[in-house]
Design a protein around this motif. Structure first.
Motif, PDB file in Angstrom:
ATOM      1  N   SER A 184       0.848  -1.214   0.000  1.00 30.26           N
ATOM      2  CA  SER A 184       0.000   0.000   0.000  1.00 30.26           C
ATOM      3  C   SER A 184       0.872   1.249   0.000  1.00 30.26           C
ATOM      4  N   MET A 185       2.024   1.174   0.715  1.00 24.94           N
ATOM      5  CA  MET A 185       2.930   2.327   0.660  1.00 24.94           C
ATOM      6  C   MET A 185       3.397   2.530  -0.789  1.00 24.94           C
ATOM      7  N   GLY A 186       3.614   1.409  -1.489  1.00 29.04           N
ATOM      8  CA  GLY A 186       4.051   1.523  -2.875  1.00 29.04           C
ATOM      9  C   GLY A 186       2.994   2.195  -3.725  1.00 29.04           C
ATOM     10  N   PHE A 187       1.717   1.725  -3.571  1.00 28.93           N
ATOM     11  CA  PHE A 187       0.648   2.343  -4.384  1.00 28.93           C
ATOM     12  C   PHE A 187       0.611   3.849  -4.117  1.00 28.93           C
ATOM     13  N   THR A 188       0.659   4.223  -2.821  1.00 29.32           N
ATOM     14  CA  THR A 188       0.538   5.654  -2.495  1.00 29.32           C
ATOM     15  C   THR A 188       1.705   6.422  -3.089  1.00 29.32           C
ATOM     16  N   SER A 189       2.918   5.812  -3.004  1.00 26.78           N
ATOM     17  CA  SER A 189       4.087   6.543  -3.519  1.00 26.78           C
ATOM     18  C   SER A 189       4.006   6.705  -5.028  1.00 26.78           C
ATOM     19  N   ASP A 190       3.161   5.927  -5.699  1.00 26.80           N
ATOM     20  CA  ASP A 190       3.007   6.136  -7.159  1.00 26.80           C
ATOM     21  C   ASP A 190       1.829   7.036  -7.478  1.00 26.80           C
ATOM     22  N   ILE A 191       0.775   6.972  -6.633  1.00 28.99           N
ATOM     23  CA  ILE A 191      -0.449   7.725  -6.963  1.00 28.99           C
ATOM     24  C   ILE A 191      -0.265   9.202  -6.589  1.00 28.99           C
ATOM     25  N   LEU A 226      -4.543  10.308  -0.126  1.00 29.15           N
ATOM     26  CA  LEU A 226      -4.296  11.277   0.958  1.00 29.15           C
ATOM     27  C   LEU A 226      -4.831  10.728   2.278  1.00 29.15           C
ATOM     28  N   THR A 227      -5.985  10.030   2.206  1.00 30.91           N
ATOM     29  CA  THR A 227      -6.518   9.432   3.444  1.00 30.91           C
ATOM     30  C   THR A 227      -5.558   8.367   3.955  1.00 30.91           C
ATOM     31  N   PHE A 228      -4.921   7.631   3.033  1.00 31.79           N
ATOM     32  CA  PHE A 228      -3.911   6.644   3.469  1.00 31.79           C
ATOM     33  C   PHE A 228      -2.870   7.358   4.312  1.00 31.79           C
ATOM     34  N   VAL A 229      -2.347   8.495   3.801  1.00 26.94           N
ATOM     35  CA  VAL A 229      -1.283   9.183   4.540  1.00 26.94           C
ATOM     36  C   VAL A 229      -1.816   9.659   5.891  1.00 26.94           C
ATOM     37  N   ALA A 230      -3.045  10.248   5.852  1.00 28.68           N
ATOM     38  CA  ALA A 230      -3.583  10.805   7.114  1.00 28.68           C
ATOM     39  C   ALA A 230      -3.781   9.695   8.147  1.00 28.68           C
ATOM     40  N   MET A 231      -4.389   8.587   7.709  1.00 26.45           N
ATOM     41  CA  MET A 231      -4.705   7.523   8.689  1.00 26.45           C
ATOM     42  C   MET A 231      -3.438   6.783   9.095  1.00 26.45           C
ATOM     43  N   PHE A 232      -2.463   6.690   8.172  1.00 27.37           N
ATOM     44  CA  PHE A 232      -1.219   6.000   8.545  1.00 27.37           C
ATOM     45  C   PHE A 232      -0.476   6.814   9.600  1.00 27.37           C
ATOM     46  N   VAL A 254      -4.108   1.168  10.914  1.00 25.48           N
ATOM     47  CA  VAL A 254      -3.086   0.883   9.897  1.00 25.48           C
ATOM     48  C   VAL A 254      -3.675  -0.018   8.811  1.00 25.48           C
ATOM     49  N   VAL A 255      -4.499  -1.016   9.232  1.00 28.61           N
ATOM     50  CA  VAL A 255      -4.943  -2.004   8.225  1.00 28.61           C
ATOM     51  C   VAL A 255      -6.146  -1.469   7.447  1.00 28.61           C
ATOM     52  N   PHE A 256      -7.142  -0.932   8.156  1.00 32.53           N
ATOM     53  CA  PHE A 256      -8.339  -0.452   7.433  1.00 32.53           C
ATOM     54  C   PHE A 256      -8.075   0.964   6.929  1.00 32.53           C
ATOM     55  N   GLY A 257      -7.681   1.834   7.850  1.00 29.01           N
ATOM     56  CA  GLY A 257      -7.520   3.238   7.466  1.00 29.01           C
ATOM     57  C   GLY A 257      -6.455   3.407   6.401  1.00 29.01           C
ATOM     58  N   ALA A 258      -5.330   2.702   6.541  1.00 29.50           N
ATOM     59  CA  ALA A 258      -4.255   2.898   5.560  1.00 29.50           C
ATOM     60  C   ALA A 258      -4.389   1.894   4.422  1.00 29.50           C
ATOM     61  N   THR A 259      -4.244   0.590   4.700  1.00 27.49           N
ATOM     62  CA  THR A 259      -4.137  -0.365   3.587  1.00 27.49           C
ATOM     63  C   THR A 259      -5.411  -0.407   2.758  1.00 27.49           C
ATOM     64  N   LEU A 260      -6.589  -0.486   3.416  1.00 25.33           N
ATOM     65  CA  LEU A 260      -7.802  -0.665   2.612  1.00 25.33           C
ATOM     66  C   LEU A 260      -8.104   0.617   1.826  1.00 25.33           C
ATOM     67  N   PHE A 261      -7.812   1.799   2.419  1.00 29.75           N
ATOM     68  CA  PHE A 261      -8.034   3.024   1.639  1.00 29.75           C
ATOM     69  C   PHE A 261      -7.068   3.084   0.462  1.00 29.75           C
ATOM     70  N   SER A 262      -5.851   2.528   0.652  1.00 28.90           N
ATOM     71  CA  SER A 262      -4.944   2.563  -0.508  1.00 28.90           C
ATOM     72  C   SER A 262      -5.381   1.518  -1.523  1.00 28.90           C
TER      73      SER A 262
END
Lengths: 129, 199, 597, 345
Positions: C301-308, C392-398, C430-438
């Motif tokens: 998920s960090m990878g997806f965010t770093s590309d999106i 952006l929600t991934f970053v905020a929730m992470f 981390v799992v719902f807020g970050a990974t699932l949003f990503s």
């Protein structure tokens, strides 16, 4: 025919030795392995630590593991052609072995502490029942 | 020019292709062996922990004769496997087949000796639930035996493909990869033999 | 017709399947395997979410019959006589929610589905290294899924000792752990483990050996970098789970006693196992796997965010070298921190100290990554499309999830909040807020490329707003519960006086959780509708510069007609070289006005 | 514009959340009763302050970026790849903060787990599926002798004295959790874990306000506390097995205890003769919880700790009835299998 065979184009790690030399080399490695096996079996009957008159099993265990390590590195280096593999494959196997030592050291250090601290400690704390 | 859309079903593969393919398969097998090392790490770590910290742990006497015989059998099978790989690299189809068959037979001998040992233990009543040492004994040798069985199946398939003539000087990496796996199975036994039988 | 001679692996393509069976069921094509993973894990996501709602119902209204299902299934499965959740049933719900979500939803979704689809396209290859192994690892996962579903129908129900299955509860027969169901679930996890080992091997060889010419390690998109580190974790950590599972199955079936100490008595009867083993051994071996596993859950998920983020901020990622270094740091540290799950489990206090230090310093790479994401969007020109909102929600929730992790890394604080709802709040952020949003971000971002159609934008905005609000309303109060000492896996907290003030919060969380579950229907409808009836999409709707956007939609069987040569990094947005346009594809030949990066 | 406004409103939600988190957070910690608990709460508040500051700064930057750098006509993105200088700061500052947290936590961890108190009260705890059993060494200060005092579900401890619990389990892993004194240690079968704490206050129930009040030992002396008969009975209904789930007496126990009708006369004892003083308080207790999943009735595994001044504690010990069912439980598991604490494996 065999001469043509020796220069096999796809022999990635063919170091030009003739087939005969290669087979003999393998046989030597095999002989070494068998002799090490016999050594480790005889060691198990002997108290390895007699020179330092140590009792207990520790020296035997260390000796047994050392011989096993030598044998396995022989197989790894020659039979599995680790000497010709790229740096990456060596790194993969080395990283796995590091995790092996990490796991063994971490797991046993927790339990060895437990044995000394809990058992003796408990007895001491309550007036040595 | 290579046209991917016009792919027919029997493209001819050049030696360069096979060399690249061999490197990819070798890396794949080394990764798999890395994961197998981690698989046996758990068992060895558990065994070492049980021995070092369990006061009641008694290393039951096992038949060292069978253990030594098995070690020699597996080392010989490692040699024959290495020779099989050597021959397949030289394109000697008949010799490769013979050495693969020899390795297969040695593996059968190993399993038979193992079976006899298990039979003796069962007669003497040393079941896995009987004592924790036998729990580890059957766990370690059982999973090692499964890996030997897996290796035997692969060897049988390779022997049949070799007889059918699939392999030549350029394309022989399945045998080489199976060789890697077989030497690893022998490697595990080299550590297992002293741990269980001798120390 | 002259037979084609192929002289490099990059040109080898499996013949395109024509009939339905080879096209959709037994397929070697990484794109089809990705869709198989996607659909199966979405089904399990629905099952996992449903189990979660049952859990929340029982916590908020203990003993009250479950509305629809309770009357229907009285006395069967997890329901007791009058349709409420029974005591054994609740523990099975909690265990299966954890197991299904981790092993059968998140890992297959971000590694199986998106890893399979994206890695070959990102590195410019025609397929993964071993297509047969790829299909095999999906079908192993499929069989494991069947075993999990079967474990629900077995008389005594599925596993009932938490997703961590601590022995002797999960080990000794009669210690209230269901017999056959537990064996089924353990073998399902065993198979799913091998599925992810083979997947990891496949991806590692693909990324290392099959990159297009010019695709150096620094020009690799961040998604592929994250999948690379995840694959290493999978290959080297998952076997420990398989070994621990094997030892547990040995204990349960052959009555060996690897994890059962001497003198264990269940009620008045002695345990069948003779004893001599040690329960903490399971925790060591399990968490040696399970901590890398939780990094497997977050790294892709960090990878997806770093590309999106760069794609929608129209700006290269901030400090790509630092991002890669922190990825490698996480790989290194990920293997030596597992003890922080065992601070209060009788671990040697000195090891508690050692694991505290390593755990606190694994927060550093995550911190660096968060600051780099902020650096990425600083100074960009942000197009607030749905994928961008989710990312952006991934970053905020992470940020929230990461910070609440620091409380548990400090060992004395963990003494109090271990096994309380604080831990549950941390890992759900981390799992719902970050990974699932990503995953929502990745789905909406790559949907046009995967299915050739577009998703409905307004429905995506509605889903984002609802999920964001209800997610925070549902999971943030769990920090308050954790502070009050509310233990986890409690069927009801009415028995304890010190938890009485927490009952209204429990009800509040349940209502928010039900609204969160309802708001997922919006996404499900949008997803399924758009797959079949969405507007046909163009090849590059987001004007992104990575390789997968340079090929037609729907993606042909052989991906690239000619293997592209790469000239620059993945996020060269609004670089002077791009001049009029604000993006330039990775494989566009270098223009004179600026040296390729 | 509509799209941007909805996003802005949603994002304002975060700082509000941060403030709520800050003010409300301190409110949920149960009042602390032990010295260790105070130190843990102090460390928790310390880390909370640092975390909330970092939280507000990073989320604030995120929201500012979304507002200031949104795509609008004429606004171009700046092209830069990042500078190693900034990276060093971004890695250095958190490293310093984390180092500080590590040092503070390490010092407290050493006090919590590594120096066991000397000449403390020793209590053995035997956890079983869904119940706590306690054993005191009795006058001869040796466990396993006939003069041991054993109780089920309820134990008493002297106030202002260190108490060391030797915990082990009969069947599965439980967890000995005292929420009020911030103590938690798993109870593992086959292993003797030791956890220690000191209670500094005595819990009493204020009949007027129906609330729990924490009195220090000095206040307790001259507070009109009623020693009702039930304070000393470990089981309210001698005949019934009160820990079966189906019989909700267990959950209702505390309800029964307090909803006595006002007319029932409470007997107030002065040493040994009754005194008619209107009692204000009744003895209360702290709760023991099980924090590790140990089976279906994990939620009902509740014990109580009575904190008493020294003389009352001795009187309580003497007043405990001998219960051979409990004694057999200890004999079977504790002394039968692990005679001299040799419980390593």
């Amino acid at each position: 025919m065999s001469s043509a065979a020796t220069t096999a184009p796809s022999g990635v790690h063919d170091h030009g030795r003739s087939y005969k030399a290669e087979a003999v080399f393998y046989a030597e490695i095999f002989g070494l392995l068998i002799s090490l096996t016999i050594l480790t079996v005889t060691l198990s009957y002997v108290n390895v630590g007699w020179a330092l008159d140590l009792t207990g099993r520790a020296p035997n265990i260390v000796a047994g593991m050392l011989v096993a390590a030598v044998k396995s590195s022989l197989v790894l280096w020659f039979f599995m052609h680790m000497n010709h593999e790229g740096r990456l494959n060596r790194f993969i196997f080395a990283f796995a072995l590091c995790l092996f030592t990490l796991a063994v050291v971490a797991f046993s250090s927790d339990f060895v502490w437990l044995h000394t601290y809990v058992v003796e400690g408990a007895r001491a704390a309550v007036g040595g029942m | 020019m290579f046209d991917p859309a016009a792919q027919d079903h029997h493209p001819t593969l050049s030696p360069a292709f096979h060399r690249e393919r061999r490197d990819m398969r070798a890396m794949g097998m080394w990764l798999f062996l890395g994961s197998e090392v981690m698989f046996f790490t758990a068992f060895f770590a558990a065994y070492i922990v049980a021995r070092s910290a369990a006061p009641g742990f008694v290393a039951m006497p096992l038949e060292r004769g069978f253990g030594t015989l098995n070690t020699i059998v597996l080392l010989t099978s490692s040699l024959t496997m290495a020779l099989a790989v050597l021959n397949s690299k030289r394109g000697e189809r008949v010799k490769t087949g013979r050495y693969i068959a020899l390795t297969f037979l040695l593996a059968c001998v190993f399993l038979v000796v193992k079976g006899i040992e298990y039979a003796h233990h069962f007669e003497a009543g040393d079941f896995p639930s009987h004592d924790i040492f036998f729990g580890f004994y059957f766990l370690l040798t059982g999973f090692h035996g499964l890996h030997v069985l897996g290796g035997m199946i692969t060897l049988a398939i390779l022997w049949w493909r070799n007889r059918r003539g699939d392999f030549n000087k350029d394309y022989n990496d399945p045998i080489e990869i199976a060789g890697l796996y077989w030497h690893f199975v022998d490697l595990v036994w080299i550590f297992l033999f002293p741990a269980l039988y001798l120390l | 017709m002259s037979a084609q001679t192929i002289d490099s692996v990059a040109d080898f393509v499996h013949p395109e399947p024509t009939d339905f069976f080879h096209k959709y069921v037994w397929s070697y094509d990484h794109k089809t395997v990705a869709k198989q993973y996607l659909w199966t894990s979405l089904i399990f996501l629905v099952l996992g979410g449903f189990l979660a709602m049952l859990i929340r119902w029982q916590i908020a209204y203990p003993g009250a019959p479950v509305p629809l299902l309770g009357a229907l299934l009285k006395g069967r499965f997890i329901f007791d006589g009058n349709g409420a959740v029974s005591a054994e049933g609740y523990i099975q719900l909690a265990s299966m929610h954890g197991l299904v979500m981790i092993f059968f939803v998140i890992i297959p979704l971000i590694v199986g589905a998106f890893g399979n689809f994206l890695i070959p396209l990102h590195i410019g290859s025609r397929d993964v290294a071993f297509p047969l192994l790829n299909a095999l690892s999906y079908w192993l996962y499929f069989v494991a899924g069947l075993l999990i579903l079967a474990s629900f129908l077995v008389p005594l129900g599925p596993a009932a000792s938490g997703w961590t299955n601590y022995p002797p509860l999960s080990d000794v027969a009669g210690a209230n752990s269901p017999d056959i169901g537990m064996n089924l679930v353990m073998s399902a996890v065993f198979l799913a483990g091998f599925s992810s080992i083979f997947g990891g091997i496949n991806f590692l060889v693909t990324i290392v050996k099959m990159r297009a010419p010019g695709m150096t390690w620094m020009r690799l998109p961040m998604t592929t970098w994250a999948q690379f580190v995840t694959a290493i974790f999978q290959v080297l950590a998952t076997p420990m789970l398989a070994a621990a599972g094997a030892m547990l199955l040995f204990d349960r079936i052959l009555h060996t006693s690897f994890f059962v100490p001497r003198g264990v008595m269940i009620g008045a009867a002695a345990a069948a196992n003779t004893g001599g083993g040690y329960p903490l051994l399971w925790q060591h071996v399990f968490w040696f796997y399970a901590h890398p596993a939780v990094y497997i859950l977050i790294l892709p998920s960090m990878g997806f965010t770093s590309d999106i983020l760069p794609a929608f901020a129209r700006k290269p990622i901030f400090g790509q070298r630092a991002m890669i270094i922190s990825l490698v740091a996480i790989m290194g540290l990920g293997f030596i921190v597992w003890g922080h799950h065992m601070f209060v489990s009788g671990l040697n206090p000195w090891m508690g100290m050692a694991f505290m230090i390593s755990t606190i310093f694994i927060a550093l790479p995550s911190g660096v990554k968060v600051f780099n994401w902020l650096g990425t969007i600083w100074g960009g020109s942000l197009r607030l499309e749905p994928p961008m909102l989710y990312a952006l929600t991934f970053v905020a929730m992470f940020i929230v999830g990461g910070l609440s992790g620091i409380f548990m890394a400090a060992t004395p604080v963990d003494v109090y909040i271990h096994d309380t709802y604080y831990v549950i709040a941390h890992f759900h952020y981390v799992v719902f807020g970050a990974t699932l949003f990503s995953v929502f971000a990745a789905t909406t971002y790559w949907f046009p490329k995967m299915f050739g159609r577009e998703m409905n934008r307004t429905l995506n905005y509605v889903h984002w707003a609802l999920s964001f609000i209800f997610f925070n309303l549902a999971f943030f109060p769990m920090h308050f519960l954790g502070e009050a000492g509310h233990m986890r896996r409690l069927m009801t907290s009415t028995g304890y006086e010190f938890l009485n003030p927490m009952a209204p919060w429990n009800e509040f969380i349940t209502i928010a959780a039900f609204c969160l579950g309802a708001s997922q229907i919006v996404f499900a409808y949008n997803f399924i509708h758009s797959v079949f009836f969405g507007k046909p999409a163009q090849p590059n709707p987001w004007e992104a510069s990575t390789l997968e956007w340079t090929i037609p939609v729907p993606v042909p069987h052989y991906n690239y007609r000619t293997i592209p040569t790469v000239y620059r990094g993945p996020h060269e947005y609004s670089s002077p070289e791009a001049a009029p346009a604000d993006w330039i594809a990775q494989d566009a030949p270098p223009r004179g006005n600026r040296a390729a990066h | 514009m509509k799209r941007f406004l909805s996003f802005l409103v949603a994002c304002l939600f975060l700082p509000a959340l941060a403030l709520a988190f800050n003010t409300h957070a301190a409110g949920f910690l149960p009042p602390v009763v032990s010295e260790q608990g105070r130190q843990i709460d102090a460390l928790y508040g310390h880390i909370l302050a640092i975390v909330v500051v970092i939280f507000v700064i990073t989320e604030g930057i995120l929201i500012y970026c979304v507002v200031a750098f949104r795509a609008r006509p004429g606004h171009k993105a700046r092209f830069f790849h990042g500078s190693t200088g900034v990276e060093l700061i971004l890695a250095g500052v958190p490293a310093v903060i984390l180092l500080y947290i590590t040092v503070v936590s390490a010092r407290l961890w050493e006090r919590l787990r590594m120096d066991e108190p000397k000449n403390a009260v020793h209590i053995e705890v035997l956890a079983e599926q869904f119940d706590w059993n306690f054993r005191y060494p009795g006058p001869d200060a040796v466990f396993g002798t006939p003069d041991d005092v054993m109780t089920n579900g309820e134990c008493a401890v002297p106030v202002d004295r260190q108490v060391v619990f030797f915990t082990s389990s009969k069947d599965v892993i439980h967890s000995f959790f005292l929420p009020d004194s911030r103590v938690k240690e798993d109870v593992v079968p086959g292993l003797l874990n030791r956890i220690w704490t000191k209670w500094e206050v005595i819990p009493v129930w204020d009949l007027a306000t129906q609330k729990r009040v924490l009195l220090s030992e000095k206040d307790f002396e001259n507070a009109p506390v009623a020693f009702s008969g039930y304070a000393f009975k470990s089981k309210p209904h001698p005949g019934k097995k009160w820990y079966q789930f189906s019989d909700s007496a267990r959950i209702g126990y505390n309800a029964y205890y307090y909803e006595r009708d006002p007319s029932a006369k409470l007997m107030v004892m002065e040493h040994d003769h009754p005194v008619d003083v209107a009692p204000r308080y009744v003895l209360h207790y702290f709760e023991i919880a099980c924090a590790q999943l140990c089976g279906p009735l994990h939620f009902a595994m509740r014990g109580t700790v009575r904190v008493l001044p020294e003389p009352e504690y001795e009187a309580w010990l003497k007043a405990q009835p001998k219960d051979d069912y409990l004694a057999s439980k200890w004999a079977q598991v504790w002394d039968g299998v692990h005679p001299d604490f040799d419980r390593a494996l």
